[in-house]
Design a protein around this motif. Structure first.
Motif, PDB file in Angstrom:
ATOM      1  N   LEU A  97      38.010  12.354 -31.621  1.00  0.00           N
ATOM      2  CA  LEU A  97      36.659  12.729 -31.992  1.00  0.00           C
ATOM      3  C   LEU A  97      36.103  11.594 -32.839  1.00  0.00           C
ATOM      4  O   LEU A  97      36.745  11.160 -33.792  1.00  0.00           O
ATOM      5  CB  LEU A  97      36.678  14.033 -32.799  1.00  0.00           C
ATOM      6  N   CYS A  99      33.059  10.344 -35.224  1.00  0.00           N
ATOM      7  CA  CYS A  99      31.889  10.783 -35.974  1.00  0.00           C
ATOM      8  C   CYS A  99      30.766   9.767 -35.806  1.00  0.00           C
ATOM      9  O   CYS A  99      30.944   8.590 -36.105  1.00  0.00           O
ATOM     10  CB  CYS A  99      32.230  10.943 -37.453  1.00  0.00           C
ATOM     11  N   VAL A 100      29.627  10.221 -35.305  1.00  0.00           N
ATOM     12  CA  VAL A 100      28.526   9.285 -35.070  1.00  0.00           C
ATOM     13  C   VAL A 100      27.855   8.897 -36.381  1.00  0.00           C
ATOM     14  O   VAL A 100      27.093   7.941 -36.434  1.00  0.00           O
ATOM     15  CB  VAL A 100      27.461   9.866 -34.092  1.00  0.00           C
ATOM     16  N   VAL A 106      38.878  10.986 -35.555  1.00  0.00           N
ATOM     17  CA  VAL A 106      39.814  12.066 -35.831  1.00  0.00           C
ATOM     18  C   VAL A 106      40.637  12.327 -34.579  1.00  0.00           C
ATOM     19  O   VAL A 106      40.077  12.494 -33.498  1.00  0.00           O
ATOM     20  CB  VAL A 106      39.066  13.356 -36.215  1.00  0.00           C
ATOM     21  N   LEU A 133      39.848  12.413 -23.545  1.00  0.00           N
ATOM     22  CA  LEU A 133      38.646  13.127 -23.969  1.00  0.00           C
ATOM     23  C   LEU A 133      38.148  12.487 -25.245  1.00  0.00           C
ATOM     24  O   LEU A 133      38.889  12.346 -26.214  1.00  0.00           O
ATOM     25  CB  LEU A 133      38.960  14.596 -24.241  1.00  0.00           C
ATOM     26  N   ARG A 134      36.926  12.043 -25.216  1.00  0.00           N
ATOM     27  CA  ARG A 134      36.318  11.527 -26.438  1.00  0.00           C
ATOM     28  C   ARG A 134      35.114  12.380 -26.775  1.00  0.00           C
ATOM     29  O   ARG A 134      34.224  12.560 -25.936  1.00  0.00           O
ATOM     30  CB  ARG A 134      35.883  10.072 -26.268  1.00  0.00           C
ATOM     31  N   ILE A 135      35.106  12.934 -27.957  1.00  0.00           N
ATOM     32  CA  ILE A 135      33.980  13.740 -28.398  1.00  0.00           C
ATOM     33  C   ILE A 135      33.227  12.964 -29.465  1.00  0.00           C
ATOM     34  O   ILE A 135      33.837  12.483 -30.414  1.00  0.00           O
ATOM     35  CB  ILE A 135      34.463  15.089 -28.973  1.00  0.00           C
ATOM     36  N   GLU A 136      31.943  12.805 -29.267  1.00  0.00           N
ATOM     37  CA  GLU A 136      31.111  12.216 -30.310  1.00  0.00           C
ATOM     38  C   GLU A 136      30.446  13.365 -31.039  1.00  0.00           C
ATOM     39  O   GLU A 136      29.901  14.264 -30.406  1.00  0.00           O
ATOM     40  CB  GLU A 136      30.060  11.279 -29.703  1.00  0.00           C
ATOM     41  N   ALA A 137      30.513  13.344 -32.349  1.00  0.00           N
ATOM     42  CA  ALA A 137      30.026  14.499 -33.094  1.00  0.00           C
ATOM     43  C   ALA A 137      29.442  14.084 -34.432  1.00  0.00           C
ATOM     44  O   ALA A 137      29.672  12.979 -34.912  1.00  0.00           O
ATOM     45  CB  ALA A 137      31.175  15.480 -33.310  1.00  0.00           C
TER      46      ALA A 137
END
Lengths: 166, 166
Positions: A97, A99-100, A106, A133-137
């Motif tokens: 993950l 953080c933008v 993370v 899987l990459r989550i930008e949050a």
DNA sequence: GTTATTGCAAATGATTTGCACAAGG
DNA sequence: CCTTGTGCAAATCATTTGCAATAAC
């Protein structure tokens, strides 16, 4: 550093008829002395900071070797360069993950997620070999409190923030 | 091509005080005349094949513009170059499965997956802005039948296969 | 000794940028 | 007009590679 790493590398090197060298040892030492992600350039700097003087070319060549030996993975964080992750030995299925707000990365694992991915893949007629899987949050703390300790740290350390392309 | 695309672009261009140009129109036409992914270079070739003569620089600049306008997305397919995906307008949450045998890219959506990703993200204290899941997988058909139509197609078309870095 | 490895510097390949000219509003 | 957009060629940045010297085994 996990003792098994050296062993795995030695086995790989022997099987391939390659040679153990001071440069490779130093590079592996530096990489696995921490669980931090790194770019080739960051690794090169870390090497200079210690007593090692491997060249950039050797750094790149050794990284390719370690990827082939499955000791590290290439991951894409969205800036222009390849980032390497030394944590797949301990956590083979982890995801990222980003953080933008501050660029903090993370790592997390989730069995349900893995299971579901596998189901979807089979339904499509494939068998999963690897997933990323990459989550930008955005950080909830920053939204709620108007600040976030990671953001401050990022600014202090001069980290490359996501989507800023340097 | 969806009529809404031109409209969205015009709105974006106006809001930003930019200008409508022949090059931008032609590039958007070509991109959305198909649902295929493309690299800047492939797009450039497609443009030359039609009557358009936009320069490479303009192609790159326009792609950046379209990403900013959220008409296309950058995706990472694992080779060295950036690939662009024009299908996020119709399928905002789709993911990619890349066949490691033939390089075929399958797009898929799954609500359960989205939901689960969101749960995990919240648990970590973040709010998801975007996710990209890339699954690398092998084709069951190839395993079972010893052959796969996509593989043959890929060879004929001379597609860049994954992990071969060109 | 033989063959793999290294360092250097040059090459590569994708992308970006400075600048003078062209063109949209 | 005034400002943004374009094309060109040069610049940049990460990464790769040819080659002669060096070091494993």
């Amino acid at each position: 550093m996990d003792a098994g790493i050296r062993e795995r590398l030695d086995t790989f090197i022997q099987k391939k008829g390659l040679r153990q060298t001071a440069q490779r040892d130093e590079i592996v030492d530096i990489i696995f002395s921490s669980d931090e992600h790194f770019t080739p350039d960051e690794l090169f700097d870390r090497l200079r900071a210690s007593r090692s003087k491997s060249s950039r070319a050797t750094v790149y060549r050794t990284l390719a070797l370690l990827v082939e030996a499955d000791l590290i993975h290439e991951i894409e964080l969205g800036d222009g360069q390849t980032t390497y992750d030394p944590n797949f030995l301990d956590h083979p299925n982890h995801n990222h993950l980003v953080c933008v707000d501050c660029g903090k990365v993370v790592e997390f694992e989730d069995n349900h997620l893995d299971l579901l991915n596998d189901c979807v893949t089979r339904r499509l007629g494939y068998r999963a070999v690897r997933q990323s899987l990459r989550i930008e949050a955005t950080c909830e703390r920053l939204r709620n409190d108007g600040n976030c300790p990671d953001l401050i740290q990022a600014r202090i350390k001069g980290k490359r923030l996501p989507n800023l392309k340097k």
